[in-house]
Design a protein around this motif. Sequence first.
Motif, mmCIF file in Angstrom:
data_model
loop_
_atom_site.group_PDB
_atom_site.id
_atom_site.type_symbol
_atom_site.label_atom_id
_atom_site.label_comp_id
_atom_site.label_asym_id
_atom_site.label_seq_id
_atom_site.Cartn_x
_atom_site.Cartn_y
_atom_site.Cartn_z
ATOM 1 N N VAL A 27 4.479 -21.256 19.774
ATOM 2 C CA VAL A 27 3.244 -20.289 19.947
ATOM 3 C C VAL A 27 1.946 -20.686 19.557
ATOM 4 C CG1 VAL A 27 2.617 -17.977 19.929
ATOM 5 C CG2 VAL A 27 4.918 -18.391 20.519
ATOM 6 N N LEU A 28 2.047 -21.126 18.083
ATOM 7 C CA LEU A 28 1.099 -21.722 17.296
ATOM 8 C C LEU A 28 0.312 -22.446 18.202
ATOM 9 C CD1 LEU A 28 -1.005 -21.187 14.965
ATOM 10 C CD2 LEU A 28 0.521 -22.403 13.718
ATOM 11 N N HIS A 29 0.926 -23.560 18.434
ATOM 12 C CA HIS A 29 0.424 -24.691 19.124
ATOM 13 C C HIS A 29 -0.370 -24.291 20.358
ATOM 14 C CE1 HIS A 29 0.159 -28.985 20.741
ATOM 15 N NE2 HIS A 29 0.768 -28.303 21.987
ATOM 16 N N ARG A 30 0.357 -23.482 21.213
ATOM 17 C CA ARG A 30 -0.348 -23.052 22.640
ATOM 18 C C ARG A 30 -1.507 -22.328 22.324
ATOM 19 N NH1 ARG A 30 5.620 -21.386 25.058
ATOM 20 N NH2 ARG A 30 6.225 -23.855 25.499
ATOM 21 N N LEU A 31 -1.448 -21.353 21.443
ATOM 22 C CA LEU A 31 -2.705 -20.652 21.054
ATOM 23 C C LEU A 31 -3.858 -21.369 20.889
ATOM 24 C CD1 LEU A 31 -1.213 -17.733 18.916
ATOM 25 C CD2 LEU A 31 -2.318 -17.430 21.205
ATOM 26 N N LEU A 32 -3.661 -22.545 19.827
ATOM 27 C CA LEU A 32 -4.780 -23.406 19.596
ATOM 28 C C LEU A 32 -5.301 -24.015 20.474
ATOM 29 C CD1 LEU A 32 -3.554 -24.658 15.909
ATOM 30 C CD2 LEU A 32 -4.961 -22.738 16.310
ATOM 31 N N ALA A 33 -4.522 -24.218 21.797
ATOM 32 C CA ALA A 33 -4.937 -24.859 22.848
ATOM 33 C C ALA A 33 -5.991 -24.159 23.926
ATOM 34 C CB ALA A 33 -3.714 -25.554 23.766
ATOM 35 N N VAL A 34 -6.339 -22.891 23.489
ATOM 36 C CA VAL A 34 -7.050 -22.382 24.494
ATOM 37 C C VAL A 34 -8.145 -21.445 23.652
ATOM 38 C CG1 VAL A 34 -5.288 -21.719 25.971
ATOM 39 C CG2 VAL A 34 -5.468 -19.894 24.174
ATOM 40 N N PRO A 35 -9.358 -21.131 24.318
ATOM 41 C CA PRO A 35 -10.209 -20.520 23.412
ATOM 42 C C PRO A 35 -10.021 -19.069 23.135
ATOM 43 C CG PRO A 35 -11.020 -21.322 25.479
ATOM 44 C CD PRO A 35 -9.549 -21.167 25.576
ATOM 45 N N GLY A 36 -10.461 -18.547 21.908
ATOM 46 C CA GLY A 36 -9.988 -17.425 21.350
ATOM 47 C C GLY A 36 -10.699 -17.088 19.890
ATOM 48 N N ASN A 37 -10.824 -16.045 19.552
ATOM 49 C CA ASN A 37 -11.675 -15.627 18.186
ATOM 50 C C ASN A 37 -10.881 -14.585 17.470
ATOM 51 O OD1 ASN A 37 -13.546 -15.778 16.236
ATOM 52 N ND2 ASN A 37 -14.763 -14.244 16.982
ATOM 53 N N ALA A 38 -10.651 -14.610 16.207
ATOM 54 C CA ALA A 38 -9.921 -13.749 15.336
ATOM 55 C C ALA A 38 -10.616 -13.654 14.032
ATOM 56 C CB ALA A 38 -8.563 -14.229 15.184
ATOM 57 N N PRO A 39 -11.792 -12.879 14.001
ATOM 58 C CA PRO A 39 -12.586 -12.771 12.811
ATOM 59 C C PRO A 39 -11.973 -12.379 11.647
ATOM 60 C CG PRO A 39 -13.113 -11.004 14.512
ATOM 61 C CD PRO A 39 -12.158 -11.795 15.123
ATOM 62 N N ARG A 40 -11.210 -11.518 11.580
ATOM 63 C CA ARG A 40 -10.764 -10.866 10.523
ATOM 64 C C ARG A 40 -9.282 -11.612 9.933
ATOM 65 N NH1 ARG A 40 -10.761 -4.454 9.766
ATOM 66 N NH2 ARG A 40 -9.923 -5.307 7.726
ATOM 67 N N LEU A 41 -8.666 -12.449 10.706
ATOM 68 C CA LEU A 41 -7.320 -12.838 10.580
ATOM 69 C C LEU A 41 -7.213 -13.685 9.164
ATOM 70 C CD1 LEU A 41 -4.785 -13.158 12.173
ATOM 71 C CD2 LEU A 41 -5.315 -15.571 12.735
ATOM 72 N N ARG A 42 -6.469 -13.181 8.348
ATOM 73 C CA ARG A 42 -6.070 -13.999 7.086
ATOM 74 C C ARG A 42 -4.892 -14.617 6.738
ATOM 75 N NH1 ARG A 42 -3.854 -10.701 3.471
ATOM 76 N NH2 ARG A 42 -3.645 -8.484 4.182
ATOM 77 N N VAL A 43 -3.836 -14.119 7.511
ATOM 78 C CA VAL A 43 -2.610 -14.518 7.531
ATOM 79 C C VAL A 43 -2.003 -14.863 8.723
ATOM 80 C CG1 VAL A 43 -0.283 -14.055 6.765
ATOM 81 C CG2 VAL A 43 -2.033 -13.107 5.269
ATOM 82 N N VAL A 44 -1.589 -16.108 8.872
ATOM 83 C CA VAL A 44 -0.682 -16.942 10.079
ATOM 84 C C VAL A 44 0.498 -17.161 9.455
ATOM 85 C CG1 VAL A 44 -0.595 -18.430 12.032
ATOM 86 C CG2 VAL A 44 -2.685 -17.397 11.287
ATOM 87 N N LEU A 45 1.461 -16.324 9.768
ATOM 88 C CA LEU A 45 2.804 -16.567 9.117
ATOM 89 C C LEU A 45 3.708 -17.251 10.128
ATOM 90 C CD1 LEU A 45 4.831 -16.238 6.669
ATOM 91 C CD2 LEU A 45 5.565 -13.871 7.586
ATOM 92 N N SER A 46 3.905 -18.718 10.022
ATOM 93 C CA SER A 46 4.960 -19.301 10.721
ATOM 94 C C SER A 46 6.176 -19.336 10.169
ATOM 95 C CB SER A 46 4.189 -20.792 10.862
ATOM 96 O OG SER A 46 4.918 -21.763 11.783
#
Length: 437
Positions: A226-245
Amino acid sequence: MQAALTLLRCLGREGPTLAGVVAWQARRAPERLALSDGTKDLTYGELHARVQERAQAWRGAHPPGTLVGLECGGGQVAFVVDLLAGLRLGWRVVPLAPGRADMGLASPPPSSSPPVAGRGGWVPPRAGRPVLMTSGSSGAARLVRSAVRPVAALRVAGALLDALRPHRDAGVVLPLPLWHGHGLATLALALGVGAPLHLRAGASLEAIWTTLETVDAEVLAVVPTVLHRLLAVPGNAPRLRVVLSGSAPLSPELAAATRARLGDVLFDAFGSTELGVLSLATPADLRAAPGSVGQPLPGATVRIAPDGRVLARGLLRRDWHPTGDLGVLDASGRLTLRGRADDLMMIGGENVWPAQLEAALLAVPGIVACAVLPVPCAEYGQRPVAFVEGDVDEAALHAFAQSQWPRRLRPVRWVLRPLPRTPLGKVARGDLRSGLG
């Protein structure tokens, strides 16, 4: 201190489960958002009331301790209500993927059925628990009957809270199914701290990015696919501070791409359905030792057997138990996985981990996924076969292998096609293995 006393009272009245935790959050802030699936929202007060209603309607349907299968097909918010009600009644609730309702388990009454006379009123506190199913990347699904070790669980949970720092104002986005351990753990994390949980399993990549931005999410729980696919498309998450894989290997390349796109926010958790969470790689770990899964968490212990197999004990096991992985521990105590033990190749008397070859292949432009498995070889004992998914041709792969590896490590066969996946996006190595005949 007052909050702790209120929590103990709620757990005493409602039972020591997530249903009791929700009752506590409802006492503290009933108007705060608890769950949203994009179409339905529930505050903590509403969630607690729905759980109470469902528990009363289901009272007496099954005795405490019954294994009850709960299929995740009727909406994510509704599933959480049913899950918490089952725990409130003392059932051992088995979350089932859609289409898995034929596992021979008891079923809850239909949600639309009217309450049975005599089932109303306050339900005595019960201690149900979720029971997960596992099959790894192959094999028949089976129930995991391990019981949580309370002291170890508290230590692991405390370490996770200290590292991730979730709080009630930190929105959590979960684009994973709730029938899997990663999804359930994220549910428990959000409800435990009183945070709003945005359930987005099955949503488009664009919808996930929109949610991250519009709700000012701080925490995103993903698997590497899912992370790989998300990075392949535009998007913004200004307050994101934790991506838990978690739930599948995280490549150094994907970690670096995440850092470049989102900043130093990536954490990688390692564990298993049978053992629970065992280790956590922080952003600092992923910088210092790319590819590692960090140090074991307090409450969990990891060691490496002489044959390279990873053994562990933690919140679900008191004794040493194999994880099914191969790995090494570095001087700092960080664990790096070398692939699944079943896939270890013995080539010319040398142990070769498929992950070594797979990591090199993933650096080839155009390759999006790959898997390397052994086949018998008269000369070397075994040789690798490589399954490759992506925009690349066999001539380029032959040229790459010839430039990088000695003859014994070059795949004897290249299979170029989309790879089979598990519902969580892992490569279904068992399907590939069975196809080798």
